[in-house]
Scaffold this motif. Structure first.
Motif, PDB file in Angstrom:
ATOM      1  N   THR A  33    -111.262   0.198  -9.426  1.00  0.00           N
ATOM      2  CA  THR A  33    -112.303   0.908  -8.685  1.00  0.00           C
ATOM      3  C   THR A  33    -111.829   2.280  -8.235  1.00  0.00           C
ATOM      4  N   VAL A  34    -110.585   2.369  -7.815  1.00  0.00           N
ATOM      5  CA  VAL A  34    -110.022   3.659  -7.401  1.00  0.00           C
ATOM      6  C   VAL A  34    -109.941   4.609  -8.589  1.00  0.00           C
ATOM      7  N   ASN A  69    -113.541   5.809  -9.409  1.00  0.00           N
ATOM      8  CA  ASN A  69    -114.022   6.791  -8.434  1.00  0.00           C
ATOM      9  C   ASN A  69    -113.299   8.122  -8.584  1.00  0.00           C
ATOM     10  N   THR A  70    -112.018   8.058  -8.847  1.00  0.00           N
ATOM     11  CA  THR A  70    -111.243   9.290  -9.071  1.00  0.00           C
ATOM     12  C   THR A  70    -111.749  10.024 -10.303  1.00  0.00           C
ATOM     13  N   ALA A  75    -114.729   9.915 -11.618  1.00  0.00           N
ATOM     14  CA  ALA A  75    -116.044  10.501 -11.333  1.00  0.00           C
ATOM     15  C   ALA A  75    -115.899  11.805 -10.562  1.00  0.00           C
ATOM     16  N   ILE A  76    -115.015  11.818  -9.586  1.00  0.00           N
ATOM     17  CA  ILE A  76    -114.788  13.037  -8.795  1.00  0.00           C
ATOM     18  C   ILE A  76    -114.245  14.154  -9.681  1.00  0.00           C
ATOM     19  N   LEU A  79    -119.660   6.186 -11.916  1.00  0.00           N
ATOM     20  CA  LEU A  79    -119.983   5.720 -10.561  1.00  0.00           C
ATOM     21  C   LEU A  79    -120.794   4.422 -10.612  1.00  0.00           C
ATOM     22  N   ALA A 107    -118.398   1.712 -11.447  1.00  0.00           N
ATOM     23  CA  ALA A 107    -117.589   1.386 -10.268  1.00  0.00           C
ATOM     24  C   ALA A 107    -118.390   0.547  -9.287  1.00  0.00           C
ATOM     25  N   GLY A 108    -119.672   0.879  -9.133  1.00  0.00           N
ATOM     26  CA  GLY A 108    -120.532   0.127  -8.210  1.00  0.00           C
ATOM     27  C   GLY A 108    -120.778  -1.290  -8.674  1.00  0.00           C
TER      28      GLY A 108
END
Length: 200
Positions: free
Chosen positions: A47-48, A51-52, A54-55, A193, A196-197
């Motif tokens: 998940t990290v 998210n990373t 996506a950023i 994202l 990840a969700g």
């Protein structure tokens, strides 16, 4: 590098050397990134990583939008090309090898968009196919080699000079390429994202 007045065998040789060296160096840089990605993904939760990623993609889309607004190439990376003087120093085949290897490394020469950086980032995060370098190399190296083999293909050249491989016209599409990159990077970030969700 080579004009259409050169013998066909010479143009084909230069094209093959350039494409091959590009693919080899692209595979090298992406393989190294993927190996680091395997190490990173072994210690960082999925998940990290998602998210990373996506950023990073959103930030790179912003870079492309900024570059587009400034009418410039990608705002990150080296603003350099393989020196053209090499052709006089090394000859056509050696120059093709150096040019292909240099540009295939992805981070050593000027970029039009941030898509290459995105692909490398996904590899470094362990979220990319290990064969990404091969696909990247073939997708770029083959069309460039074909243009060098046949500079007038599809009226690619805007110059009456036979030595123009059509790159000038390709550079005219820089603004469009950057906007397409913004859209692709943004869509990629959204898909990541969502993944990840969903906990995938």
């Amino acid at each position: 590098m080579q004009g259409s007045k050169d013998p066909l065998w010479k143009r084909i040789s230069v094209s093959l050397v350039l494409a091959t060296s590009f693919v080899v160096s692209a595979m090298l840089i992406f393989t190294l990134a993927s190996l680091l990605g395997v190490f990173v993904s072994a210690f960082v939760p999925k998940t990290v990583l998602l998210n990373t990623a996506a950023i990073v993609l959103i930030l790179l889309a912003a870079v492309d939008l900024y570059s587009w607004a400034r009418s410039s190439y990608c705002a990150i990376g080296f603003i350099r090309q393989t020196p053209q003087v090499l052709q006089r120093q090394l000859g056509p085949l050696a120059t093709a090898f150096v040019w292909g290897f240099d540009t295939g490394l992805s981070v050593t020469t000027i970029r039009v968009t941030a898509c290459t950086w995105a692909a490398l980032a996904l590899s470094l995060l362990g979220l990319s196919n290990p064969w990404a370098g091969l696909f990247y190399g073939l997708a770029f190296g083959i069309p460039v080699a074909i243009l060098l083999w046949n500079p007038r293909l599809a009226s690619a050249s805007t110059s009456r000079d036979d030595s123009d491989p059509g790159l000038a016209r390709q550079l005219d599409v820089r603004p469009t390429a950057q906007l397409v990159s913004v859209a692709l990077l943004s869509a990629g970030a959204l898909m990541i994202l969502l993944a990840a969700g969903n906990g995938t």
